[in-house]
Design an enzyme around this catalytic site. Structure first.
Site, PDB file in Angstrom:
ATOM      1  CB  SER A 134      -0.904  -0.028   1.229  1.00 45.92           C
ATOM      2  OG  SER A 134      -0.650   1.045   2.082  1.00 45.92           O
ATOM      3  CB  SER A 135       0.264   4.713  -1.089  1.00 45.16           C
ATOM      4  OG  SER A 135      -0.911   4.941  -0.355  1.00 45.16           O
ATOM      5  CB  CYS A 136       0.548   3.541   4.434  1.00 49.27           C
ATOM      6  SG  CYS A 136       0.578   1.793   4.774  1.00 49.27           S
ATOM      7  CE  LYS A 194      -0.064  -5.131   3.246  1.00 52.50           C
ATOM      8  NZ  LYS A 194      -0.414  -6.364   2.502  1.00 52.50           N
ATOM      9  CG  HIS A 205      -9.889   4.079   3.493  1.00 55.70           C
ATOM     10  ND1 HIS A 205      -8.750   4.724   3.909  1.00 55.70           N
ATOM     11  CD2 HIS A 205      -9.713   2.777   3.783  1.00 55.70           C
ATOM     12  CE1 HIS A 205      -7.913   3.846   4.418  1.00 55.70           C
ATOM     13  NE2 HIS A 205      -8.468   2.651   4.356  1.00 55.70           N
ATOM     14  CE1 TYR A 236      -2.129  -3.419   5.965  1.00 54.26           C
ATOM     15  CE2 TYR A 236      -1.434  -1.370   4.929  1.00 54.26           C
ATOM     16  CZ  TYR A 236      -2.055  -2.609   4.854  1.00 54.26           C
ATOM     17  OH  TYR A 236      -2.612  -3.016   3.670  1.00 54.26           O
TER      18      TYR A 236
HETATM   19  P1  GDP Z   1      -6.022   8.603   4.465  1.00 55.14           P
HETATM   20  O1  GDP Z   1      -5.872   8.731   2.975  1.00 55.14           O
HETATM   21  O2  GDP Z   1      -5.117   7.572   5.052  1.00 55.14           O
HETATM   22  O3  GDP Z   1      -5.910   9.936   5.150  1.00 55.14           O
HETATM   23  O4  GDP Z   1      -7.472   7.992   4.750  1.00 55.14           O
HETATM   24  P2  GDP Z   1      -9.001   8.445   4.588  1.00 55.14           P
HETATM   25  O5  GDP Z   1      -9.524   7.931   3.292  1.00 55.14           O
HETATM   26  O6  GDP Z   1      -9.674   7.939   5.837  1.00 55.14           O
HETATM   27  O7  GDP Z   1      -9.066  10.040   4.603  1.00 55.14           O
HETATM   28  C1  GDP Z   1      -8.700  10.833   3.509  1.00 55.14           C
HETATM   29  C2  GDP Z   1      -9.088  12.282   3.761  1.00 55.14           C
HETATM   30  O8  GDP Z   1     -10.502  12.408   3.710  1.00 55.14           O
HETATM   31  C3  GDP Z   1      -8.662  12.833   5.129  1.00 55.14           C
HETATM   32  O9  GDP Z   1      -8.231  14.173   4.932  1.00 55.14           O
HETATM   33  C4  GDP Z   1      -9.972  12.822   5.900  1.00 55.14           C
HETATM   34  O10 GDP Z   1     -10.005  13.799   6.930  1.00 55.14           O
HETATM   35  C5  GDP Z   1     -10.957  13.178   4.791  1.00 55.14           C
HETATM   36  N1  GDP Z   1     -12.368  12.862   5.107  1.00 55.14           N
HETATM   37  C6  GDP Z   1     -13.412  13.720   4.976  1.00 55.14           C
HETATM   38  N2  GDP Z   1     -14.546  13.164   5.386  1.00 55.14           N
HETATM   39  C7  GDP Z   1     -14.249  11.898   5.767  1.00 55.14           C
HETATM   40  C8  GDP Z   1     -15.025  10.812   6.283  1.00 55.14           C
HETATM   41  O11 GDP Z   1     -16.242  10.909   6.501  1.00 55.14           O
HETATM   42  N3  GDP Z   1     -14.365   9.650   6.540  1.00 55.14           N
HETATM   43  C9  GDP Z   1     -13.022   9.499   6.301  1.00 55.14           C
HETATM   44  N4  GDP Z   1     -12.440   8.324   6.573  1.00 55.14           N
HETATM   45  N5  GDP Z   1     -12.255  10.530   5.852  1.00 55.14           N
HETATM   46  C10 GDP Z   1     -12.850  11.701   5.582  1.00 55.14           C
END
Ligand code: GDP
Length: 322
Positions: free
Chosen positions: A112-114, A145, A184, A141
Site C-alpha cells: 500500500s502507499s503507506c 508491508k 476510507h 501496517y
Molecule cells: P487517508 O488517505 O489515510 O488519510 O485515509 P481516509 O480515506 O480515511 O481520509 C482521507 C481524507 O478524507 C482525510 O483528509 C480525511 O479527513 C478526509 N475525510 C473527509 N470526510 C471523511 C469521512 O467521513 N471519513 C473518512 N475516513 N475521511 C474523511
C-alpha cells in the site's frame, strides 16, 4: 530476459479472495484462460504455517496473488498494533515461503502507499522507500508491508524466482467498507450523501478542512493493473499502482454528492483530522509498461453507487454496527 508470464492454462491462487481487492482480482482473472484457486478461511488459515505449506504442496498453484491482509483505518491501527504488525508478517511470510517450497513460479505481493515516508516527494517515486520516517498512525501496517516486499526481493536475489510487489494507491469500489467508524473517505462520503438525500438534509459534513489531496483508483482498475503486472512485469523493484491524478477532498465530496443526487451543501468539520496533506504516487514506471486505468473518477463513483444501491437492498453491504 523475457519478462512475460503466460497465464493460459495456469492455476492461480488468490489469497484474500473475499476482500475488496482479492475479489476484484478473481473477477478480472475470469477473463483469462486460467484456473483460479481460492480457499475459505475454514479450509485454510493463513496464520498456520504447516497448513499453508500443506495447502500449497497439495494444490500446486503456478502463480500466487497475495491479497490477504489485516487492514483497517487509523483508529484500528492505533488500537491493535500487534495485530497489524504480527498478523501481516505471519500471513505474508507463510504464503511467500510456502509458495517457494512448492515451486510457485510467479508471485505478486500487494502492499500500500503507506509504506512511503510521511514527507516523501510528490508524486512519490518507488525509490522514496525507506528514505524517512513513516506516518506514525499506520507504521505497524507499513513495517509489515515493507518486510513483505523486501522478502519478495530477497527471494528473487537469493533464489532467482520471479516474485514481484505492487503498491496500490487509495482504492474504492464494489465490496468496500461503508462502516463510518473504519471506512476510507470515498465509501464514507457516499454513505453520508445517500443518507442525507433520503432524509432530505441540506448539508454534507466532511471531516477536516477539505483541502487535503488524494489519489483514487477504482478497484477493478487496480485488479486489471495487478493482472497486467503478473503477466508483463518481472523487475526487482516494487511498482506503484495508481491513476496518476489527485483531487481535493472538498472536490471529491461535491462529486460524490452529485453522483448520489444529493442536493446538499458541503460543510467542513475542523475538529476532525486532515491527515497527510497529499500522497500522490508517481506511476510513471507502471505507465511506461503501457497500462492505463479505464475508469474516470466520476464513472467509477457512479458504478460504485449503483453497486451500493443494489447490495444495500440485499443486505450485504458492510455498514458496521447500527
Ligand atoms: P487517508 O488517505 O489515510 O488519510 O485515509 P481516509 O480515506 O480515511 O481520509 C482521507 C481524507 O478524507 C482525510 O483528509 C480525511 O479527513 C478526509 N475525510 C473527509 N470526510 C471523511 C469521512 O467521513 N471519513 C473518512 N475516513 N475521511 C474523511
Amino acid at each position: 530476459m523475457d519478462d512475460t508470464f503466460e497465464l493460459r492454462g495456469k492455476r492461480v491462487f488468490v489469497a484474500g479472495h473475499r476482500g475488496m481487492v482479492g475479489s476484484a482480482v478473481v473477477r478480472r482473472l475470469a477473463d483469462e484462460d486460467c484456473e483460479v484457486l481460492t480457499a475459505s478461511r475454514a479450509e485454510l488459515d493463513l496464520m498456520d504455517q504447516a497448513g499453508v505449506r500443506r495447502f500449497m504442496a497439495a494444490r500446486r498453484p503456478d502463480a500466487v496473488v497475495m491479497a490477504a491482509a489485516k487492514v483497517g483505518g487509523i483508529l484500528a491501527n492505533d488500537r491493535f498494533p500487534v495485530d497489524f504488525l504480527q498478523d501481516n508478517l505471519v500471513m505474508q511470510t507463510n504464503v511467500i515461503e510456502s509458495a517457494f517450497r512448492s515451486d510457485v513460479r510467479k508471485l505478486l505481493f500487494l502492499g500500500s502507499s503507506c509504506i512511503y515516508p510521511k514527507f516523501a516527494p510528490q508524486p512519490i517515486p518507488e525509490d522514496a522507500l525507506l528514505t524517512g520516517p513513516l506516518e506514525p498512525t499506520n507504521e505497524w501496517y507499513a513495517v509489515a508491508k515493507i518486510a513483505g516486499l523486501k522478502l519478495c526481493q530477497a527471494y528473487r536475489r537469493q533464489y532467482g524466482v520471479d516474485y514481484i510487489s505492487a503498491m496500490p494507491t487509495n482504492l474504492y469500489g464494489p465490496g468496500d467498507n461503508f462502516d463510518l467508524d473504519s471506512s476510507h473517505v470515498v465509501p464514507a462520503l457516499m454513505r453520508k450523501a445517500h443518507e442525507a438525500k433520503r432524509r432530505g438534509d441540506k448539508s454534507l459534513a466532511v471531516w477536516g478542512s477539505g483541502k487535503p489531496m488524494r489519489e483514487f483508483l477504482h478497484v477493478d482498475d487496480a485488479a486489471d493493473a495487478l493482472v497486467w503486472l503478473l503477466k508483463n512485469y518481472a523487475g526487482d523493484s516494487h511498482v506503484n499502482v495508481g491513476s496518476g491524478e489527485d483531487i481535493t477532498i472538498a472536490e471529491l465530496a461535491r462529486t460524490v454528492a452529485s453522483v448520489v443526487g444529493a442536493d446538499v451543501e458541503v460543510t467542513f468539520d475542523p475538529t476532525k483530522p486532515d491527515g497527510t496533506p497529499r500522497k500522490l504516487m508517481d506511476v510513471s514506471r507502471l505507465f511506461a509498461t503501457g497500462w492505463r486505468p479505464r475508469y474516470t473518477l466520476r464513472g467509477g463513483l457512479e458504478e460504485t453507487y449503483a453497486w451500493f444501491l443494489q447490495h444495500i437492498e440485499e443486505g450485504d453491504v458492510r455498514l458496521g454496527a447500527a
